[in-house]
Design a protein around this motif. Structure first.
Motif, PDB file in Angstrom:
ATOM      1  N   LEU A 130       0.717  -1.257  -0.238  1.00  0.00           N
ATOM      2  CA  LEU A 130      -0.171  -0.015   0.086  1.00  0.00           C
ATOM      3  C   LEU A 130       0.941   1.273   0.071  1.00  0.00           C
ATOM      4  N   GLU A 131       1.836   1.312   0.594  1.00  0.00           N
ATOM      5  CA  GLU A 131       2.724   2.284   0.792  1.00  0.00           C
ATOM      6  C   GLU A 131       3.397   2.783  -0.794  1.00  0.00           C
ATOM      7  N   GLU A 132       3.376   1.770  -1.689  1.00  0.00           N
ATOM      8  CA  GLU A 132       3.758   2.086  -3.079  1.00  0.00           C
ATOM      9  C   GLU A 132       2.988   2.739  -3.725  1.00  0.00           C
ATOM     10  N   LEU A 133       1.548   2.893  -3.256  1.00  0.00           N
ATOM     11  CA  LEU A 133       0.368   3.261  -4.061  1.00  0.00           C
ATOM     12  C   LEU A 133       0.277   4.703  -3.265  1.00  0.00           C
ATOM     13  N   SER A 134       1.091   5.249  -2.254  1.00  0.00           N
ATOM     14  CA  SER A 134       0.928   6.456  -1.427  1.00  0.00           C
ATOM     15  C   SER A 134       0.995   7.652  -2.058  1.00  0.00           C
ATOM     16  N   SER A 135       1.795   7.841  -3.315  1.00  0.00           N
ATOM     17  CA  SER A 135       1.922   8.868  -4.125  1.00  0.00           C
ATOM     18  C   SER A 135       1.204   9.043  -5.410  1.00  0.00           C
ATOM     19  N   MET A 136       0.314   7.895  -5.427  1.00  0.00           N
ATOM     20  CA  MET A 136      -0.760   7.746  -6.606  1.00  0.00           C
ATOM     21  C   MET A 136      -1.907   8.954  -6.503  1.00  0.00           C
ATOM     22  N   LYS A 137      -2.166   9.729  -7.393  1.00  0.00           N
ATOM     23  CA  LYS A 137      -3.111  10.828  -7.402  1.00  0.00           C
ATOM     24  C   LYS A 137      -4.214  10.286  -8.451  1.00  0.00           C
ATOM     25  N   ASN A 138      -3.964   9.611  -9.553  1.00  0.00           N
ATOM     26  CA  ASN A 138      -4.974   9.262 -10.508  1.00  0.00           C
ATOM     27  C   ASN A 138      -4.826   7.771 -10.710  1.00  0.00           C
TER      28      ASN A 138
ATOM     29  N   PRO B  49      -7.109  12.693  -3.842  1.00  0.00           N
ATOM     30  CA  PRO B  49      -6.410  13.877  -3.075  1.00  0.00           C
ATOM     31  C   PRO B  49      -5.542  13.421  -1.959  1.00  0.00           C
ATOM     32  N   GLU B  50      -5.989  12.391  -1.174  1.00  0.00           N
ATOM     33  CA  GLU B  50      -5.278  11.669  -0.076  1.00  0.00           C
ATOM     34  C   GLU B  50      -4.697  10.502  -0.504  1.00  0.00           C
ATOM     35  N   PRO B  51      -3.716   9.737  -0.091  1.00  0.00           N
ATOM     36  CA  PRO B  51      -3.178   8.461  -0.369  1.00  0.00           C
ATOM     37  C   PRO B  51      -4.340   7.394  -0.596  1.00  0.00           C
ATOM     38  N   PRO B  52      -4.522   6.732  -1.272  1.00  0.00           N
ATOM     39  CA  PRO B  52      -5.339   5.454  -1.122  1.00  0.00           C
ATOM     40  C   PRO B  52      -5.589   4.584   0.038  1.00  0.00           C
ATOM     41  N   SER B  53      -6.374   4.158   0.924  1.00  0.00           N
ATOM     42  CA  SER B  53      -6.364   3.489   1.863  1.00  0.00           C
ATOM     43  C   SER B  53      -6.341   1.902   1.725  1.00  0.00           C
ATOM     44  N   GLU B  54      -6.664   1.613   0.567  1.00  0.00           N
ATOM     45  CA  GLU B  54      -6.830   0.323  -0.014  1.00  0.00           C
ATOM     46  C   GLU B  54      -5.934  -0.061  -1.368  1.00  0.00           C
ATOM     47  N   LYS B  55      -5.633  -1.396  -1.628  1.00  0.00           N
ATOM     48  CA  LYS B  55      -4.989  -1.888  -2.784  1.00  0.00           C
ATOM     49  C   LYS B  55      -6.119  -2.634  -3.497  1.00  0.00           C
ATOM     50  N   VAL B  56      -7.220  -2.540  -3.516  1.00  0.00           N
ATOM     51  CA  VAL B  56      -8.261  -3.141  -4.134  1.00  0.00           C
ATOM     52  C   VAL B  56      -9.272  -2.238  -4.785  1.00  0.00           C
TER      53      VAL B  56
END
Length: 155
Positions: A82-90, A109-116
């Protein structure tokens, strides 16, 4: 004259009795389709769950009617942390079959809280997805993109 009227009356009664009103009886054939298409890429795995019902009806006059109803759920799962997705915006994910296609865009606008990530839908009266179908999917996240195919896991 009375004899002629009596004969005509009897003929009318007999003729009326020969025309009976009957309801059309229908034979119905129902077919259920339940498929799970799965696949993955370097960073993503996906599952496309599909359910459909087809109904074929035929009446006494050999007239055939067809109806169908289907639904699907498409689930994408990120393989990394999940940390790898923390910078994902779109995030944009899409699918395509021979019958339909669709896409979903999510912004963070905030880092995603899930990987699904999920999308789904359904229709009535459309074409039914075949058992041997290949579902093409694409996932775009920020400046990265991966495309891959999903295949029926029962085949």
């Amino acid at each position: 004259m009375k004899k002629i009227l009596t004969v005509l009356f009897i003929m009318m009664v007999l003729t009326a009795c020969s025309f009976s009103t009957s309801k059309d009886t229908q034979s119905e054939t129902r077919t259920e389709h339940n498929y799970q298409f799965i696949g993955d890429s370097e960073h993503w795995e996906a599952e496309y769950s599909y359910e459909a019902t087809e109904i074929w009806k035929e009446n006494d006059r050999k007239q055939t009617a067809h109806s169908s109803k289907d639904s699907y759920e498409l689930v994408f799962k990120y393989k990394g942390s999940l940390e790898e997705l923390s910078s994902m915006k779109n995030l944009e994910y899409s699918y395509e079959t021979t019958n339909e296609s669709g896409s979903t865009i999510e912004q963070f606008p905030e880092p995603p809280s899930e990987k699904v990530f999920r999308t789904g839908g359904g229709s009535e009266g459309g074409a039914i997805l075949g058992e041997g179908e290949v579902v093409k999917v694409t996932v775009k996240w920020d400046d990265k993109e991966e495309s891959f195919e999903l295949h029926n896991k029962a085949k």
